[in-house]
Structures are given as structure tokens and as C-alpha cells.
Design an enzyme around this catalytic site. Structure first.
Site, mmCIF file in Angstrom:
data_model
loop_
_atom_site.group_PDB
_atom_site.id
_atom_site.type_symbol
_atom_site.label_atom_id
_atom_site.label_comp_id
_atom_site.label_asym_id
_atom_site.label_seq_id
_atom_site.Cartn_x
_atom_site.Cartn_y
_atom_site.Cartn_z
ATOM 1 N N ASP A 36 3.802 18.989 -11.621
ATOM 2 C CA ASP A 36 4.811 18.531 -10.652
ATOM 3 C C ASP A 36 4.347 17.262 -9.953
ATOM 4 O OD1 ASP A 36 2.844 20.130 -9.517
ATOM 5 O OD2 ASP A 36 4.180 21.192 -8.147
ATOM 6 N N TYR A 47 7.378 26.197 -27.482
ATOM 7 C CA TYR A 47 8.222 25.828 -28.616
ATOM 8 C C TYR A 47 8.038 26.769 -29.798
ATOM 9 C CZ TYR A 47 9.847 21.347 -26.835
ATOM 10 O OH TYR A 47 10.479 20.368 -26.121
ATOM 11 N N LYS A 67 -0.408 23.362 -15.175
ATOM 12 C CA LYS A 67 0.119 24.103 -14.021
ATOM 13 C C LYS A 67 -0.857 25.241 -13.745
ATOM 14 C CE LYS A 67 3.332 24.802 -10.921
ATOM 15 N NZ LYS A 67 3.520 23.860 -9.784
ATOM 16 N N ASP A 92 9.587 11.748 -21.670
ATOM 17 C CA ASP A 92 10.904 11.158 -21.386
ATOM 18 C C ASP A 92 10.863 10.372 -20.080
ATOM 19 O OD1 ASP A 92 12.214 12.103 -23.647
ATOM 20 O OD2 ASP A 92 13.944 12.836 -22.510
HETATM 21 C C1 IPM Z 1 11.414 15.269 -28.578
HETATM 22 C C2 IPM Z 1 12.737 15.990 -28.577
HETATM 23 C C3 IPM Z 1 12.543 17.321 -29.304
HETATM 24 C C4 IPM Z 1 11.486 18.080 -28.539
HETATM 25 C C5 IPM Z 1 13.827 18.152 -29.434
HETATM 26 C C6 IPM Z 1 14.915 17.380 -30.135
HETATM 27 C C7 IPM Z 1 13.577 19.457 -30.118
HETATM 28 O O1 IPM Z 1 13.201 16.158 -27.293
HETATM 29 O O2 IPM Z 1 10.920 14.937 -29.673
HETATM 30 O O3 IPM Z 1 10.884 15.032 -27.502
HETATM 31 O O4 IPM Z 1 11.795 18.721 -27.531
HETATM 32 O O5 IPM Z 1 10.323 18.032 -28.943
HETATM 33 MG MG MG Z 2 12.015 15.217 -25.819
#
Ligand code: IPM
Ligand code: MG
Length: 362
Positions: A229, A148, A197, A257
Site C-alpha cells: 500500500d 493467479y 504485505k 499498471d
Molecule cells: C497483465 C494482464 C494479465 C495479468 C491479464 C490479462 C490476465 O493484466 O499481463 O498484466 O493480470 O497478468
Molecule cells: Mg495487468
């Protein structure tokens, strides 16, 4: 004797303003009950800041947030293809505000709990046996390093368009997030699964080495390593095996997620992004849900539970945090649901009614 604290609130975009309003209502109720005084100051971030100032986060807004005791965020962002924000260069889009505030406030530790509420078990998309076993885990995601924040560029190399993103971690960055994970595990079931990984990446091999060193200071906590994975598979196969999942920024984005999806109720999940010391930014794990914005339909519970995390981690107010979490559990037990978690036989309520119901039970 009550305490005085300053909270910066970031309503943001979409359903952000409505869910933050309900969380503030709950914090005000906590103040009333426990004799504290919280001062609030709103700042703009995301699309609303672009509309007002042309950038997703101004220097002034960041400075205001820095001066607070804690930050409570709703959500930022809109719809690609509908909102003109997405015609801007990537560094000026709503989500860039989020990355800027994470870096600017030094929020290196992202805690994302994912637990299956027994009242909401029907929403769990896993096999019945997995749902019955239940799970209660937390992803501890490194938030200010890795892909990031590494250098990136798109250039033409020998006439061919070529894009580069770099993944960099130094041992200090790994150590401080590992320490957070072990400290977190100590207050839970004392198990850290470090996810990487290492069969491919150097950064993962360093991650493993440093994590093993940190583990020596926590003989009461069990450490195991898992490839990312495999972790993605294990999460849908048997999530009850996990307590604390420690991982780097990108893997943590994806796995958190997945972890929230298997609860079946992402509208319930809070998160904390912590700096060194007690400062933190707290936000629901879900997004801005522009499709239902302004309709009083959103589920405010993830934001209310984020406010509970704020009380616990930044203000050291465990009793107050417990009271908020117990009130949320009670409301669910009594069968009140917003649309996203509604099932037959329950009572459907609006966003603001849900906030009122929680307040009444504190
Ligand atoms: C999260 C979101 C953010 C990330 C995006 C919106 C940049 O997906 O907070 O998980 O990837 O960190
Ligand atoms: Mg996210």
C-alpha cells in the site's frame, strides 16, 4: 559470423497483428545489418485461437512456442459485452491463453520497465517537479505463482455462495525470482525494493525472509522492504526513489499498471517474461486496443522495444538491442509521434510509418 534463430510470433487480437508486423520489420533490418538469420513462425493465441479452434491456446501452438528460441507477442483480448469470447467460461476466454502460455513455458520472471522519456515529459501526469526529476524503474513480477495459479472454487456453504482463491508460494519460487531481481539490479543502479504485505500475509513474511537470504549473495546491491500500500503511494509521490521493484504476481500486476500510467505513455513500454536459461516471451505492456484495431493508428514502439529486449535477453545481442533502442530514441527526438503520444509541434505518423522510421535509423 551471423547467427540463426527461430522466433515464434503471436500476433493475437486487436492491434496485435499490426504492431507485430512493425517489430518484425525492425528485426529483419537488424538481420540485414548484422548478418543474422531469423526464422519466424506464427501461432494463434487469444480470441483468434478461440474462433479457429474453440480454445485460447492449443497444445500444438504451445509446443511450437516451446521449440523456438524466443517468442514475440502482440496482444490478446477483446471487449467484454461486445465479443462473444466473454460469454465462454473463464478458462476458455482469451486471457486464459496468456496464463496457459506463461505456465506452459515456465515464464516465472516478468520484467516491466517504466521510464519517463524526456521527450515525452509533458505526458507525465505527476507534478512538474516529479516529471523533471524523471524516473527509470523496472518491476520484477513473479509470474507463475500466487493467487493467479492457486486453487480456486465457488461453492455454496450453508446456503451462502462462497468463493475461494488461494495464495501459495514456496521458498524456491521466491528465491528464483529474487535472484532475477538482484541480477537485474546489478546491471542497473543496484537497488532492490521488495514489496509485500508482511503485516498481514504469511506468504509475504516468507517472501521477506527468503529475499533477505538471497540479498546476502549480493552485497553490492541494496535491499529494502516496502509494504504494497505504501509502494502504491510512493510511486505517485516520488518514483525516482525506485530502481528495481521486486514483488509477487498480483501485487506486480497492479503496481506495473500504476508504474506504466505515470510515464504517461503506455504505448512505449515493453516487457519480458523469462524462463530459466535464455528463453523468454516479449510483449508490449499495453493491451489489444480493439477500438483502433486495423486502422494503422497504433503505436508500435512498445513492441519494437520488446523486440529489443528479446535480442538482449534471449539472443545475447547487446549491440543489436542498443541499435534498436537508439533508433527509437532518435525517432522521438526528431519529433515523430503516433496519435497516442502526439503533442503540438510534432509530426503525426501512422503505425507502419513509425516502423519504417525506426528501420531507417538502424
Ligand atoms: C497483465 C494482464 C494479465 C495479468 C491479464 C490479462 C490476465 O493484466 O499481463 O498484466 O493480470 O497478468
Ligand atoms: Mg495487468
Amino acid at each position: 559470423m551471423g547467427e540463426r534463430k527461430k522466433i515464434v510470433t503471436i500476433p493475437g487480437d486487436g492491434i496485435g497483428p499490426e504492431i507485430v508486423r512493425e517489430a518484425r520489420k525492425v528485426l529483419d533490418k537488424v538481420c540485414e545489418k548484422y548478418g543474422h538469420t531469423f526464422h519466424y513462425e506464427d501461432i494463434l493465441m487469444g480470441g483468434c485461437s478461440i474462433d479457429a479452434y474453440g480454445v485460447p491456446l492449443t497444445e500444438e501452438a504451445l509446443a511450437t512456442a516451446k521449440a523456438a528460441d524466443a517468442v514475440l507477442l502482440g496482444a490478446v483480448g477483446g471487449i467484454v459485452g461486445r465479443d462473444s469470447w466473454y460469454e465462454l467460461p473463464p478458462n476458455l476466454r482469451p486471457e486464459a491463453g496468456l496464463l496457459a502460455i506463461r505456465k506452459g513455458l515456465g515464464l516465472f520472471a516478468n520484467l516491466r520497465p517504466a521510464k519517463l522519456y524526456s521527450e515525452l515529459k509533458e505526458a507525465c501526469p505527476l507534478r512538474e517537479a516529479s516529471a523533471d526529476a524523471g524516473f527509470d524503474l523496472v518491476v520484477v513480477r513473479e509470474l507463475t505463482g500466487g493467487l493467479y495459479f492457486g486453487d480456486r472454487k465457488t461453492e455454496e456453504v450453508d446456503g451462502v455462495l462462497t468463493a475461494t482463491d488461494t495464495l501459495v508460494y514456496n521458498e524456491n519460487e521466491i528465491r528464483r525470482i529474487a535472484v532475477k531481481a538482484f541480477e537485474t539490479a546489478r546491471k542497473r543502479r543496484k537497488k532492490v525494493t521488495s514489496v509485500d504485505k508482511a503485516n498481514v500475509l504469511d506468504s509475504s513474511r516468507l517472501w521477506r525472509k527468503v529475499t533477505a537470504e538471497v540479498a546476502k549473495d549480493y552485497p553490492d546491491v541494496e535491499l529494502s522492504d516496502m509494504l504494497v500500500d505504501n509502494c502504491a503511494m510512493q510511486l505517485v509521490k516520488d518514483p525516482s526513489q525506485f530502481d528495481v521493484i521486486l514483488t509477487e504476481n498480483m501485487f506486480g500486476d497492479i503496481l506495473s499498471d500504476e508504474a506504466s500510467m505515470i510515464t504517461g505513455s503506455i504505448g512505449m513500454l515493453p516487457s519480458a517474461s523469462l524462463a530459466e536459461g535464455s528463453f523468454g516471451l516479449y510483449e508490449p505492456s499495453h493491451g489489444a486496443a480493439p477500438d483502433i484495431a486495423g486502422k494503422n493508428l497504433a503505436n508500435p514502439l512498445a513492441t519494437i522495444l520488446s523486440a529489443a529486449m528479446l535480442l538482449r535477453y534471449s539472443f545475447d545481442m547487446d549491440a543489436e538491442a542498443d541499435a534498436v533502442e537508439a533508433a527509437v530514441a532518435q525517432v522521438l527526438k526528431e519529433g515523430y509521434r503516433t496519435g497516442d503520444i502526439f503533442s503540438e509541434g510534432c509530426t503525426k505518423v501512422s503505425c507502419s510509418e513509425m516502423g519504417d522510421l525506426v528501420c531507417e535509423r538502424i
